[in-house]
Design a protein around this motif. Structure first.
Motif, mmCIF file in Angstrom:
data_model
loop_
_atom_site.group_PDB
_atom_site.id
_atom_site.type_symbol
_atom_site.label_atom_id
_atom_site.label_comp_id
_atom_site.label_asym_id
_atom_site.label_seq_id
_atom_site.Cartn_x
_atom_site.Cartn_y
_atom_site.Cartn_z
ATOM 1 N N ASP A 140 47.482 8.504 -2.881
ATOM 2 C CA ASP A 140 48.375 7.361 -2.985
ATOM 3 C C ASP A 140 49.389 7.270 -1.650
ATOM 4 N N GLY A 141 49.481 8.413 -0.739
ATOM 5 C CA GLY A 141 50.193 8.353 0.370
ATOM 6 C C GLY A 141 51.511 8.839 0.088
ATOM 7 N N LYS A 142 52.302 8.269 1.218
ATOM 8 C CA LYS A 142 53.624 8.354 1.270
ATOM 9 C C LYS A 142 54.593 7.339 2.285
ATOM 10 N N ALA A 143 55.658 7.003 1.934
ATOM 11 C CA ALA A 143 56.495 6.208 2.663
ATOM 12 C C ALA A 143 56.802 6.805 3.947
ATOM 13 N N ASP B 126 60.139 8.431 3.672
ATOM 14 C CA ASP B 126 60.002 9.620 3.180
ATOM 15 C C ASP B 126 59.703 10.774 3.839
ATOM 16 N N ASP C 43 54.101 -1.890 1.262
ATOM 17 C CA ASP C 43 54.599 -1.796 -0.395
ATOM 18 C C ASP C 43 55.960 -2.342 -0.215
ATOM 19 N N SER D 231 58.633 -0.798 2.056
ATOM 20 C CA SER D 231 58.172 0.429 2.520
ATOM 21 C C SER D 231 56.890 0.204 3.266
ATOM 22 N N ILE E 127 53.218 2.525 3.541
ATOM 23 C CA ILE E 127 52.891 3.668 2.944
ATOM 24 C C ILE E 127 51.768 4.389 3.809
ATOM 25 N N TYR E 128 51.696 5.533 4.257
ATOM 26 C CA TYR E 128 50.597 6.087 5.098
ATOM 27 C C TYR E 128 50.015 7.043 4.148
#
Lengths: 127, 127
Positions: free
Chosen positions: B31-34, B37, B67, B70, B72-73
DNA sequence: CTTATATTTCCATATTCTATGAAATATGGA
DNA sequence: TCCATATTTCATAGAATATGGAAATATAAG
């Protein structure tokens, strides 16, 4: 191995000339290779080679021993193995996406005996 | 993977902050993360984080998707797997000293099915 | 359209890395 | 001892990297 311990090893390998040195030493096997021979083979100045070998040695990837006037460098396979374990387990959490391809390679090289033995027979084949 | 292709990946991981980012993203999973964040979590400036993520992305270790506002990586596990394969096979020549410990981890994660040979599935064989 | 948020791009700066010649050190042999 | 060989240490110049502020870009919401 901890994250911090892995860093110097990764840094040591993350450079074209040093990766080339490392691979040359892998090919040379446990007998190793003299600093001067490596320098000639890779066409670098002796002082440059000395500095590169120092980085690899400080990372623990290779170790040096004197033989007459020469200094022989050889790979420390245990250290390399520890790095791969760190990257696989601690860093990547042993995810199946990572492990599955590795399992195939590792098993090809060291087929697990029944009851799963993890030690390599000392005389395992090499290429 | 070739030696030259492995270099940017090794370089990307061979840095404290980037290794931390990578591990955070491994934990985050597919799902990754922004970006923001990650920057907050690791207490770095947004511009610095952007530069680090770019290095990881250029190496192919992570990929980005937008997204909303953001970005997302998420980790590219295939790339990481390829690096481990390269280090194990092409770089270390699949030596038993390297493979044996890996086999134990890999098999713990992906146990070879009962009654199945230990040959690699054709889909993941190389060379 | 205006404002707020998320991120990147641009730029400057400080730091670290790489490479090499020259000098120093260590060893072996005549 | 004197000389040649093998390697390291030192000094240094040039390249690459890391970091973060400021401005630019993209998106969303009122």
């Amino acid at each position: 191995m901890e994250s911090l311990a892995a860093l110097p090893i990764l840094s040591a390998l993350a450079q074209e000339s040093r990766l080339a040195i490392f691979r040359l030493l892998v090919k040379a096997g446990p007998d190793g290779k003299a600093a001067g021979d490596i320098a000639r083979k890779l066409k670098t100045a002796a002082s440059t080679m000395s500095a590169q070998l120092l980085v690899l040695a400080n990372a623990g990837l290779v170790h040096a021993r004197r033989d007459g006037r020469s200094i022989i460098y050889a790979v420390d396979f245990g250290k390399m193995s520890a790095l791969l374990l760190f990257l696989t387990e601690d860093c990547c959490g042993g995810r199946a996406e990572i492990c599955a391809p590795l399992a195939s390679v590792a098993n090809k090289c060291c087929p697990p005996a029944k009851g799963v033995r993890h030690e390599a027979p000392a005389s395992s084949r090499r290429r």
